[in-house]
Scaffold this active site. Structure first.
Site, PDB file in Angstrom:
ATOM      1  N   LYS A  15       0.853  -1.205   0.000  1.00 22.83           N
ATOM      2  CA  LYS A  15       0.000   0.000   0.000  1.00 22.83           C
ATOM      3  C   LYS A  15       0.877   1.239   0.000  1.00 22.83           C
ATOM      4  O   LYS A  15       2.059   1.190   0.361  1.00 22.83           O
ATOM      5  CB  LYS A  15      -0.937   0.035   1.210  1.00 22.83           C
ATOM      6  CG  LYS A  15      -0.276  -0.004   2.593  1.00 22.83           C
ATOM      7  CD  LYS A  15       0.117   1.331   3.180  1.00 22.83           C
ATOM      8  CE  LYS A  15       0.700   1.199   4.586  1.00 22.83           C
ATOM      9  NZ  LYS A  15       1.492   2.330   5.042  1.00 22.83           N
ATOM     10  N   ASP A 140      -2.364  -1.958  10.760  1.00 27.25           N
ATOM     11  CA  ASP A 140      -2.583  -1.933   9.304  1.00 27.25           C
ATOM     12  C   ASP A 140      -3.142  -3.255   8.759  1.00 27.25           C
ATOM     13  O   ASP A 140      -3.507  -3.330   7.587  1.00 27.25           O
ATOM     14  CB  ASP A 140      -1.267  -1.637   8.569  1.00 27.25           C
ATOM     15  CG  ASP A 140      -0.788  -0.211   8.817  1.00 27.25           C
ATOM     16  OD1 ASP A 140      -1.552   0.579   9.399  1.00 27.25           O
ATOM     17  OD2 ASP A 140       0.354   0.102   8.424  1.00 27.25           O
TER      18      ASP A 140
HETATM   19  P1  ATP Z   1       4.933  -0.663   7.643  1.00 26.29           P
HETATM   20  O1  ATP Z   1       4.637  -0.353   6.257  1.00 26.29           O
HETATM   21  O2  ATP Z   1       3.757  -1.304   8.331  1.00 26.29           O
HETATM   22  O3  ATP Z   1       5.532   0.499   8.385  1.00 26.29           O
HETATM   23  P2  ATP Z   1       7.483  -1.769   7.283  1.00 26.29           P
HETATM   24  O4  ATP Z   1       7.686  -0.882   6.128  1.00 26.29           O
HETATM   25  O5  ATP Z   1       8.275  -1.463   8.511  1.00 26.29           O
HETATM   26  O6  ATP Z   1       5.977  -1.842   7.637  1.00 26.29           O
HETATM   27  P3  ATP Z   1       7.485  -4.631   7.013  1.00 26.29           P
HETATM   28  O7  ATP Z   1       7.784  -5.403   5.788  1.00 26.29           O
HETATM   29  O8  ATP Z   1       6.073  -4.731   7.476  1.00 26.29           O
HETATM   30  O9  ATP Z   1       7.915  -3.161   6.738  1.00 26.29           O
HETATM   31  O10 ATP Z   1       8.488  -5.181   8.112  1.00 26.29           O
HETATM   32  C1  ATP Z   1       8.935  -4.536   9.266  1.00 26.29           C
HETATM   33  C2  ATP Z   1       9.681  -5.549  10.161  1.00 26.29           C
HETATM   34  O11 ATP Z   1       8.749  -6.550  10.596  1.00 26.29           O
HETATM   35  C3  ATP Z   1      10.784  -6.288   9.447  1.00 26.29           C
HETATM   36  O12 ATP Z   1      12.013  -5.673   9.672  1.00 26.29           O
HETATM   37  C4  ATP Z   1      10.730  -7.714  10.003  1.00 26.29           C
HETATM   38  O13 ATP Z   1      11.702  -7.931  11.004  1.00 26.29           O
HETATM   39  C5  ATP Z   1       9.355  -7.850  10.655  1.00 26.29           C
HETATM   40  N1  ATP Z   1       8.416  -8.785   9.967  1.00 26.29           N
HETATM   41  C6  ATP Z   1       7.518  -9.561  10.557  1.00 26.29           C
HETATM   42  N2  ATP Z   1       6.788 -10.258   9.660  1.00 26.29           N
HETATM   43  C7  ATP Z   1       7.240  -9.899   8.451  1.00 26.29           C
HETATM   44  C8  ATP Z   1       6.877 -10.274   7.130  1.00 26.29           C
HETATM   45  N3  ATP Z   1       5.920 -11.176   6.873  1.00 26.29           N
HETATM   46  N4  ATP Z   1       7.536  -9.693   6.124  1.00 26.29           N
HETATM   47  C9  ATP Z   1       8.504  -8.780   6.378  1.00 26.29           C
HETATM   48  N5  ATP Z   1       8.886  -8.402   7.593  1.00 26.29           N
HETATM   49  C10 ATP Z   1       8.265  -8.953   8.646  1.00 26.29           C
END
Ligand code: ATP
Length: 298
Positions: A15, A140
């Site tokens: 998103k 989210d």
């Molecule tokens: P958001 O967009 O909600 O701020 P984000 O950009 O921080 O999320 P995500 O890919 O959701 O990015 O991952 C954040 C952290 O969550 C990663 O560093 C990882 O350690 C952990 N994590 C837990 N589950 C997952 C998953 N399925 N995919 C990626 N990271 C995950």
């Protein structure tokens, strides 16, 4: 719904936030927000396979940094549906959505795991219950049960899905560096006043025939306080091509809306030195699974 009896393959969209207003701070320290969430066609792929009923859950992932244990949100989803020692499924996650990007990758994987496990095992879990579980796993996650376009309010938990909007073209770019969301909030707290809101203006132009009017309305409170070197570089390139750069979530991905595919290709080419650059399109609501060669709505 048709699917292979022993396996389901889902694609889990990323998103962007077309707007992200911070509206205040509650007594418990949580910030309240108002944001337009928009699903885009950048996907992780989650494969869930049935195994022997007493075989413990296994999870593998193509990206080394992503934890493949109980810290992973798809594992957490399985625990919620199958209990503390989940058995009977193997999951494989192919990541395309970058982490620490504000593109909701982990949350989207989590929502797909909830929907996919329920469908594959035929679990008797109502939509309402699934929504409740999703909310308990992350602010989210509920958005990704439905996808498309939605307004989030409160601390993100009050979600109003909107009807589908015309497809728009975006270039999304991210550097190596991730951002710290708590630090972003801390910086926002030091500002004399909150950045002006964008959500009403975005909502007014969501269905505008001129994409540029929508993209000009987009904005994010974190834009004011997030200033990493790579983000500055992306902003500079987009701005110098007449495209408004907007952070997604608390960053570190930045998107710019384009009028045409040609304009997007040109911009993506100029940004091609960045570790992550994609031309994406906004997509309608729905989570999709693979049926033969075709992606179908679950
Ligand atoms: P958001 O967009 O909600 O701020 P984000 O950009 O921080 O999320 P995500 O890919 O959701 O990015 O991952 C954040 C952290 O969550 C990663 O560093 C990882 O350690 C952990 N994590 C837990 N589950 C997952 C998953 N399925 N995919 C990626 N990271 C995950």
């Amino acid at each position: 719904m048709q699917m292979q009896e022993n396996q389901i393959i889902l694609r889990t969209p990323a998103k962007v936030n077309l707007s992200l207003d911070i509206t205040g701070r509650r007594a418990d320290g949580y910030h309240t927000l108002r944001s337009v969430f928009q699903a885009i066609n950048c996907y992780d792929t989650l494969t869930i396979t049935k195994t022997d009923a007493d075989t413990p859950l296994s999870l593998k992932c193509n990206v080394e940094d992503v934890p493949c244990d109980a810290r992973n949100l798809v594992y957490k989803a399985a625990v919620k549906l199958l209990g503390e020692n989940p058995c009977g499924i193997a999951m494989s996650l192919e990541k395309e959505i970058p982490s620490q990007a504000g593109m909701g990758g982990g949350s989207s994987d989590c929502a797909a795991a909830l929907l996919g496990i329920r469908a594959l095992l035929g679990l008797d879990v109502s939509d309402e219950k699934l929504l409740e579980i999703a909310a308990s796993l992350g602010a989210d996650v509920p958005f990704f049960l439905c996808g498309g376009t939605a307004v989030a309010e409160g601390i993100g938990e009050i979600l109003t899905p909107l009807s589908d909007v015309p497809a728009r073209i975006l270039v999304v770019a991210k550097g190596e560096q991730g951002v710290s969301t708590p630090e972003g909030y801390r910086k926002l707290d030091t500002l004399p006043e909150l950045p002006p809101p964008d959500t009403d203006n975005v909502l007014a132009h969501l269905r505008d025939t001129q994409a540029q009017r929508l993209f000009t309305a987009c904005g994010n409170a974190f834009d004011t306080v997030t200033n990493l070197k790579e983000i500055r570089k992306i902003r500079l390139v987009m701005s110098s091509h007449g495209i408004k750069p907007v952070l997604s979530g608390s960053g570190a991905a930045v998107f710019g809306g384009c009028e045409t595919q040609t304009q997007a290709e040109h911009l993506a080419k100029i940004l091609s030195g960045m570790p992550y650059v994609r031309i994406c399109e906004t997509i309608p609501h729905g989570v999709q699974y693979l049926n033969g060669d075709t992606w179908m709505d679950l």
